[in-house]
Structure formats: C-alpha cells, structure tokens
Design an enzyme around this catalytic site. Sequence first.
Site, PDB file in Angstrom:
ATOM      1  N   GLY A  16       0.171  -5.271  -5.747  1.00 36.14           N
ATOM      2  CA  GLY A  16      -0.468  -4.845  -6.991  1.00 36.14           C
ATOM      3  C   GLY A  16       0.574  -4.383  -7.994  1.00 36.14           C
ATOM      4  N   ASP A  80      -0.586 -14.302  -0.463  1.00 37.24           N
ATOM      5  CA  ASP A  80       0.640 -15.068  -0.210  1.00 37.24           C
ATOM      6  C   ASP A  80       1.663 -14.373   0.685  1.00 37.24           C
ATOM      7  OD1 ASP A  80      -0.486 -16.947  -1.819  1.00 37.24           O
ATOM      8  OD2 ASP A  80       0.804 -16.566  -3.562  1.00 37.24           O
ATOM      9  N   ARG A  84       2.190 -15.398   7.065  1.00 40.88           N
ATOM     10  CA  ARG A  84       0.787 -15.657   7.423  1.00 40.88           C
ATOM     11  C   ARG A  84       0.121 -16.246   6.175  1.00 40.88           C
ATOM     12  NH1 ARG A  84      -3.936 -12.817   7.911  1.00 40.88           N
ATOM     13  NH2 ARG A  84      -5.092 -13.368   9.780  1.00 40.88           N
ATOM     14  N   ASP A 120       4.020  -1.019   0.398  1.00 42.66           N
ATOM     15  CA  ASP A 120       4.251  -1.147   1.845  1.00 42.66           C
ATOM     16  C   ASP A 120       4.017  -2.567   2.361  1.00 42.66           C
ATOM     17  OD1 ASP A 120       1.518  -0.740   1.472  1.00 42.66           O
ATOM     18  OD2 ASP A 120       1.258  -0.059   3.534  1.00 42.66           O
ATOM     19  N   GLY A 121       3.061  -3.306   1.768  1.00 37.86           N
ATOM     20  CA  GLY A 121       2.810  -4.687   2.194  1.00 37.86           C
ATOM     21  C   GLY A 121       4.025  -5.569   1.927  1.00 37.86           C
ATOM     22  N   THR A 142       4.491   1.671  -6.232  1.00 39.51           N
ATOM     23  CA  THR A 142       3.035   1.774  -6.081  1.00 39.51           C
ATOM     24  C   THR A 142       2.523   2.989  -6.837  1.00 39.51           C
ATOM     25  OG1 THR A 142       1.173   2.280  -4.623  1.00 39.51           O
ATOM     26  CG2 THR A 142       3.323   2.854  -3.766  1.00 39.51           C
ATOM     27  N   ILE A 143       1.392   2.805  -7.493  1.00 36.62           N
ATOM     28  CA  ILE A 143       0.798   3.972  -8.169  1.00 36.62           C
ATOM     29  C   ILE A 143       0.288   4.969  -7.133  1.00 36.62           C
ATOM     30  CG2 ILE A 143       0.126   2.665 -10.235  1.00 36.62           C
ATOM     31  CD1 ILE A 143      -2.832   2.937  -9.138  1.00 36.62           C
ATOM     32  N   ASP A 144       0.093   4.509  -5.883  1.00 36.89           N
ATOM     33  CA  ASP A 144      -0.507   5.376  -4.856  1.00 36.89           C
ATOM     34  C   ASP A 144       0.459   6.455  -4.347  1.00 36.89           C
ATOM     35  OD1 ASP A 144      -2.641   3.630  -5.056  1.00 36.89           O
ATOM     36  OD2 ASP A 144      -2.042   2.441  -3.316  1.00 36.89           O
ATOM     37  N   ASP A 146       2.421   6.398  -1.823  1.00 34.30           N
ATOM     38  CA  ASP A 146       2.163   6.621  -0.393  1.00 34.30           C
ATOM     39  C   ASP A 146       3.271   6.097   0.531  1.00 34.30           C
ATOM     40  OD1 ASP A 146       1.727   3.935  -0.810  1.00 34.30           O
ATOM     41  OD2 ASP A 146      -0.279   3.874   0.073  1.00 34.30           O
ATOM     42  N   ARG A 179     -23.231  18.625 -18.000  1.00 38.10           N
ATOM     43  CA  ARG A 179     -23.349  17.652 -16.903  1.00 38.10           C
ATOM     44  C   ARG A 179     -22.261  17.848 -15.848  1.00 38.10           C
ATOM     45  NH1 ARG A 179     -24.157  12.249 -20.635  1.00 38.10           N
ATOM     46  NH2 ARG A 179     -26.427  12.212 -20.565  1.00 38.10           N
ATOM     47  N   ARG A 188      -5.842   4.384  -2.418  1.00 36.88           N
ATOM     48  CA  ARG A 188      -6.027   3.860  -1.047  1.00 36.88           C
ATOM     49  C   ARG A 188      -6.211   4.994  -0.043  1.00 36.88           C
ATOM     50  NH1 ARG A 188      -2.217  -0.564   1.188  1.00 36.88           N
ATOM     51  NH2 ARG A 188      -0.733   1.081   0.793  1.00 36.88           N
ATOM     52  N   ARG A 283     -22.882  12.083 -14.079  1.00 32.06           N
ATOM     53  CA  ARG A 283     -22.404  10.746 -14.471  1.00 32.06           C
ATOM     54  C   ARG A 283     -21.113  10.440 -13.717  1.00 32.06           C
ATOM     55  NH1 ARG A 283     -26.789  10.697 -16.228  1.00 32.06           N
ATOM     56  NH2 ARG A 283     -27.502  10.255 -18.351  1.00 32.06           N
ATOM     57  N   GLN A 291      -5.562   2.552 -14.319  1.00 35.19           N
ATOM     58  CA  GLN A 291      -4.460   3.341 -13.750  1.00 35.19           C
ATOM     59  C   GLN A 291      -3.210   2.507 -13.514  1.00 35.19           C
ATOM     60  OE1 GLN A 291      -6.496   6.160 -10.588  1.00 35.19           O
ATOM     61  NE2 GLN A 291      -7.761   4.413 -11.056  1.00 35.19           N
TER      62      GLN A 291
HETATM   63  O1  F6P Z   1      -2.088  -0.054  -4.028  1.00 33.03           O
HETATM   64  C1  F6P Z   1      -2.369  -0.018  -5.371  1.00 33.03           C
HETATM   65  C2  F6P Z   1      -3.835  -0.188  -5.626  1.00 33.03           C
HETATM   66  O2  F6P Z   1      -4.045  -0.136  -7.010  1.00 33.03           O
HETATM   67  C3  F6P Z   1      -4.728   0.799  -4.885  1.00 33.03           C
HETATM   68  O3  F6P Z   1      -4.728   2.051  -5.490  1.00 33.03           O
HETATM   69  C4  F6P Z   1      -6.047   0.071  -4.899  1.00 33.03           C
HETATM   70  O4  F6P Z   1      -6.829   0.457  -3.801  1.00 33.03           O
HETATM   71  C5  F6P Z   1      -5.637  -1.378  -4.767  1.00 33.03           C
HETATM   72  O5  F6P Z   1      -4.296  -1.454  -5.170  1.00 33.03           O
HETATM   73  C6  F6P Z   1      -6.469  -2.329  -5.603  1.00 33.03           C
HETATM   74  O6  F6P Z   1      -6.022  -3.629  -5.358  1.00 33.03           O
HETATM   75  P1  F6P Z   1      -6.444  -4.931  -6.185  1.00 33.03           P
HETATM   76  O7  F6P Z   1      -5.280  -5.275  -7.053  1.00 33.03           O
HETATM   77  O8  F6P Z   1      -6.691  -5.962  -5.153  1.00 33.03           O
HETATM   78  O9  F6P Z   1      -7.660  -4.607  -6.981  1.00 33.03           O
END
Ligand code: F6P
Length: 366
Positions: A16, A80, A84, A120-121, A142-144, A146, A179, A188, A283, A291
């Site tokens: 991503g 890709d 695999r 990580d992938g 990664t924005i995560d 992690d 609200r 993730r 809401r 993000q």
């Molecule tokens: O790992 C980054 C991330 O944006 C996660 O926060 C989210 O769960 C995932 O990728 C979304 O992936 P996709 O690009 O398949 O929508």
Amino acid sequence: MADKQIKRIGVLTGGGDAPGLNAVIRAVVKTAIKKYNLEVVGFLDGFGGLINNMAKRMDLASVSGILPRGGTILGTTNRDNPFRYAIMKDGERAYVDMSDHIMSNLEEMQIDALVIIGGDGSLSIAREFWQKGLPVVGVPKTIDNDLSATDVTFGFDTALVTATEALDKLHTTAESHHRVMVLEVMGRYAGWIALHAGIAGGADVILIPEIPFIFENVCRKITNRKLNGKKFSIVVVAEGAKPLGGEMVIQKIIEDSADPIRLGGVGNLIGDEIEKCTGMETRVTILGHLQRGGSPTPFDRLLATRYGAHAVRVLMEGKFGYMVCLHGTNIESVPIVEAVKVLRTVSPDSDIVFAAKAVGIGFGDE
Ligand code: F6P
C-alpha cells in the site's frame, strides 16, 4: 551476485502506498547518481515490474519536483508476490514461483542490487530475495507504523495529521448537534494511528486491537460525560479493534495479496451499539484511504530522505539484506530477517496509554 561491484541499482515501491514514497525515491536516485556515480532503474508497480520487465531509467530530471508529492511515481500494488504469483491455469487460479525468472532478468539488465521500499509484506519478499543471493536493502514504509525494527516508519506522521484534523472537524459538528461521533481509522493489527490521533485530537474513547473493549464500559464512559454536562463525545476506533472475547471485523479477503485480510467496518458496529445503549444520536465516519494520500509532512519528508540516502550508502558498504531504520535520533540498519519477525504493536502498559488514561480517555477495558 553478492560479491559484484555495484554499478547499477534498481528501486521499487511495494504494498500500500504511504506519503513520503516519492521523497525516498528522490533521495535514492540523487544519492546514487550524485554521490556514488551509479545508474538507477525504477521498476513499475511494485514486484509486478520485476516480473513483467516494466522498468525505466531514473535520472535526476525524473525525480525533480516530487519531494512534496503523495503517492509513488513508480506505482505500487499489494498483489504480485513473486514467490507466489497468481496465474489462471485451466480456468482455475494457480500460484507459481517467479523468483528465478526475476533473478535472471536482473542479471540480464545488469542490475547489481535492489532498494525495496515497503511494509512487512514487501520486506518479507525482500528477505526471500536476499536468501536467494540478491543484494537488497529495505526501507520501512507504512502508515500503520507496525514494523518492530524501527522506531518510526515514514507515512505514519502524515496519516496522524490527517486523522487528527478529522477529529478536530468532528469535534465542532459533534458539539453543535450534541452527538456521538465515531471515527474509524486504519492501522491493521496495530492501534498506533488511533492512539496517537486520539490523544492529539482530544478523543474521549480510543479503541485499539491491543486492548479489547467491553461495550458496557464504552457506553458508561459516554453516559457519564453526558451526566457531567458534556453533551457530545468523540470515539476513535482502530479498524482492528475488537470486543473482549470477540473477533476483528473483516471487510474482504483479497486472495492474491501477500496480506489477504482487509479489515474495516468495526466503526459502524460500535456506532450502532453506542446509539442503542446511550440513546444519543451517533454518526460514524470511516477515514479510509484519505490517511494514505496527500503531501507528506515535513517530518515524513525528512525521514524519507534520510532513509533513501542511507539505503544507498548501506548497499555501497556491502551490507546486503539489511533494512534502514530509525533508532532514537539516528538512522541505522538491521538485518531484514530481524525486521520482519514480529509486528510492533501498542503495549497496554506503555507510557502513552498511561498518559491517555491519566487525562480521562477511556479504552473500554475498565
Ligand atoms: O497497511 C496499510 C493499510 O493502509 C492498512 O492500514 C489498511 O488496513 C490496508 O493497508 C488497506 O489496504 P488496501 O490498499 O488493500 O485497501
């Protein structure tokens, strides 16, 4: 391949996208050309570019003006996986290993080493290539946030700004309408975006995967605020948050992805529950891919530039199979094998969670 003198390197962005990818590409290309007199080839659309020979020569002009741009000029995909790779065989999906094909392509193109920018992938794929003998260096994206081997990944800070701004905006409308506003953010299996943005954006409740919540506790927190005269509440929920004894909400499965599970939808579940148990109009906003977009913050531009420049330096020092990382205030490098072992998640005992609780933020655990 590992003993060769490096003259030409390849660069690709996988997984991503995240704000700051272009800043890394720019730093890699500039450092390679200006400092080490190397040639650089950019592979398009992640590992797909390696498999299908989609590549372009990167010169200084090709990276001019891209520092503040979101996305990646090279393109990316979270499908890709070369080890695999999904193909259709006799009308059925089958998986083949394309790594030998890629190794000989790279040999033919006289690419001596690869800079792989990914999460990580993609870094796990980088590790497998390194184990096959391809000189690689990884850059953590990664924005995560992690990845355990680095203090911060680039992209996180920009995502944090986006999420915090969203919370600021939700505050004003929540207050006007009395609200409850629920904001679902990405991350993730880690709650970093929710935790940091929740604190920075003054949330009342933060729900993260690392601290399973109990609905009654969330509702009690909101009802108590109302009893104390606060007629609105703000809840930030990480997409991976789950109730105690329950499961994460899976939105879809993407079969040919290195990481097939896509989370999402927990915000609506929580919103419905809050409306039911508090009687307050609620809401839900799902911030989603906003993000991942936009111009990187100065922090991410700086980190990305340091990572990119250092990645080339690490290669030129012959430290193959490493990932650049931030430790404290220093850019260092760690073996990729170590970098992809475990995900970096929020510790419920951390000082950040302590601070959040100390200022009255609920996590639904008590
Ligand atoms: O790992 C980054 C991330 O944006 C996660 O926060 C989210 O769960 C995932 O990728 C979304 O992936 P996709 O690009 O398949 O929508």
